[in-house]
Design a protein around this motif. Sequence first.
Motif, mmCIF file in Angstrom:
data_model
loop_
_atom_site.group_PDB
_atom_site.id
_atom_site.type_symbol
_atom_site.label_atom_id
_atom_site.label_comp_id
_atom_site.label_asym_id
_atom_site.label_seq_id
_atom_site.Cartn_x
_atom_site.Cartn_y
_atom_site.Cartn_z
ATOM 1 N N ALA A 173 -14.441 -3.218 16.302
ATOM 2 C CA ALA A 173 -14.028 -1.897 16.784
ATOM 3 C C ALA A 173 -15.119 -1.273 17.645
ATOM 4 O O ALA A 173 -14.828 -0.638 18.679
ATOM 5 C CB ALA A 173 -13.695 -0.994 15.606
ATOM 6 N N ARG A 174 -16.364 -1.451 17.248
ATOM 7 C CA ARG A 174 -17.481 -0.899 18.023
ATOM 8 C C ARG A 174 -17.585 -1.579 19.387
ATOM 9 O O ARG A 174 -17.807 -0.919 20.415
ATOM 10 C CB ARG A 174 -18.794 -1.069 17.245
ATOM 11 C CG ARG A 174 -20.060 -0.667 18.014
ATOM 12 C CD ARG A 174 -20.043 0.805 18.426
ATOM 13 N NE ARG A 174 -21.178 1.138 19.269
ATOM 14 C CZ ARG A 174 -22.345 1.624 18.820
ATOM 15 N NH1 ARG A 174 -22.533 1.822 17.521
ATOM 16 N NH2 ARG A 174 -23.315 1.905 19.655
ATOM 17 N N VAL A 175 -17.402 -2.895 19.429
ATOM 18 C CA VAL A 175 -17.457 -3.624 20.704
ATOM 19 C C VAL A 175 -16.371 -3.118 21.648
ATOM 20 O O VAL A 175 -16.617 -2.852 22.832
ATOM 21 C CB VAL A 175 -17.322 -5.142 20.464
ATOM 22 C CG1 VAL A 175 -17.190 -5.877 21.793
ATOM 23 C CG2 VAL A 175 -18.524 -5.672 19.686
ATOM 24 N N ASP A 176 -15.154 -2.968 21.141
ATOM 25 C CA ASP A 176 -14.061 -2.486 21.986
ATOM 26 C C ASP A 176 -14.295 -1.057 22.446
ATOM 27 O O ASP A 176 -14.009 -0.703 23.596
ATOM 28 C CB ASP A 176 -12.732 -2.565 21.220
ATOM 29 C CG ASP A 176 -12.122 -3.951 21.259
ATOM 30 O OD1 ASP A 176 -12.547 -4.772 22.100
ATOM 31 O OD2 ASP A 176 -11.219 -4.226 20.449
ATOM 32 N N THR A 177 -14.803 -0.226 21.563
ATOM 33 C CA THR A 177 -15.039 1.174 21.918
ATOM 34 C C THR A 177 -16.131 1.286 22.964
ATOM 35 O O THR A 177 -16.028 2.087 23.912
ATOM 36 C CB THR A 177 -15.401 1.987 20.664
ATOM 37 O OG1 THR A 177 -14.389 1.786 19.661
ATOM 38 C CG2 THR A 177 -15.499 3.465 20.987
ATOM 39 N N ASP A 178 -17.181 0.488 22.833
ATOM 40 C CA ASP A 178 -18.225 0.449 23.865
ATOM 41 C C ASP A 178 -17.635 0.013 25.212
ATOM 42 O O ASP A 178 -18.015 0.536 26.266
ATOM 43 C CB ASP A 178 -19.346 -0.517 23.459
ATOM 44 C CG ASP A 178 -20.265 0.075 22.398
ATOM 45 O OD1 ASP A 178 -20.257 1.303 22.220
ATOM 46 O OD2 ASP A 178 -20.994 -0.705 21.749
ATOM 47 N N SER A 179 -16.714 -0.938 25.173
ATOM 48 C CA SER A 179 -16.080 -1.409 26.409
ATOM 49 C C SER A 179 -15.243 -0.305 27.048
ATOM 50 O O SER A 179 -15.227 -0.151 28.274
ATOM 51 C CB SER A 179 -15.203 -2.634 26.123
ATOM 52 O OG SER A 179 -15.987 -3.716 25.678
ATOM 53 N N ALA A 180 -14.531 0.464 26.226
ATOM 54 C CA ALA A 180 -13.739 1.581 26.757
ATOM 55 C C ALA A 180 -14.642 2.581 27.467
ATOM 56 O O ALA A 180 -14.315 3.076 28.556
ATOM 57 C CB ALA A 180 -12.979 2.260 25.622
ATOM 58 N N ILE A 181 -15.798 2.866 26.877
ATOM 59 C CA ILE A 181 -16.738 3.816 27.482
ATOM 60 C C ILE A 181 -17.381 3.210 28.729
ATOM 61 O O ILE A 181 -17.653 3.922 29.710
ATOM 62 C CB ILE A 181 -17.804 4.229 26.444
ATOM 63 C CG1 ILE A 181 -17.134 5.056 25.334
ATOM 64 C CG2 ILE A 181 -18.929 5.028 27.096
ATOM 65 C CD1 ILE A 181 -18.028 5.336 24.143
#
Length: 278
Positions: A173-181
Amino acid sequence: MDDHLQNVKGDLLCLNHRFLILLMIRLRCCVLLFVAGSCSHKPVAQLVEEGEEATGKKAIRLYTQALANEPTNVRALWRRGDEYAKTDQPEKALADFTQAIALEPTYNAGYLFGDRGEVLEATNHLPEAIRDYTTALAVCRRTLSPSLPSTPMENFYFYRGRARLKAGDTTAARVDTDSAIYYYPKFPRAHFQRARLAVIRREYDQALADYEVGNLGPNSMEFPDYADDFFYLGLLKFNRQDTSYCTCWAAAARYNQQQAKAYLAKYCNAGGRKGQKR
């Protein structure tokens, strides 16, 4: 003889009167049929456009009429699926999205998969939702901008990160959220999601920084979508001994966030450790 003529004239008047009534009825029926016929023969594109300007039942009716004339219209299926989702009809929404995907899977840069993924996520089918978000990422356009969203790339990463967080996979989830940002540096909800993950890991400085970038404040309390974010902001404040945590939990509890309700009862009501608004 005069009486006979009078009777004949009377009969003729009655016949004329009946004829006029029948004529008026037939004319009215013709007008109604003409109007109905005109409506039913609107171009499909016009029906879809009118549907996009409407909402709820009216929009669904227009899309359904368009699909009656052109069952393979992917745009109408996609739009009707969205309206079904908004009106709490997930099974019908999934059916429309699935049919549209079968017809044209890459339509609108991945949003068919993204929207189906949201319905699957909302109905707690998390593995299926994650799979759809992954497919959406594979087919959508990739663009970069220092200040503007790269729509829809950042949305699909955010959605997949949200589903993975619900599934308990905080690392992914953190990896995906970093990618969104990365694809949209000013994406508020992605910053709030990353803040939530930081609170879970007790990285409070990082969480506070993300809340500040996203500007989660009093104006956001009006929106139920931020209920979870206010709960975790309250948890951050609680652990940093900022006594305004009860205000955050009250905002979340207003939209039936269960954890916030429990924490309010335990720490903010009489007899508990009461936080005051600063």
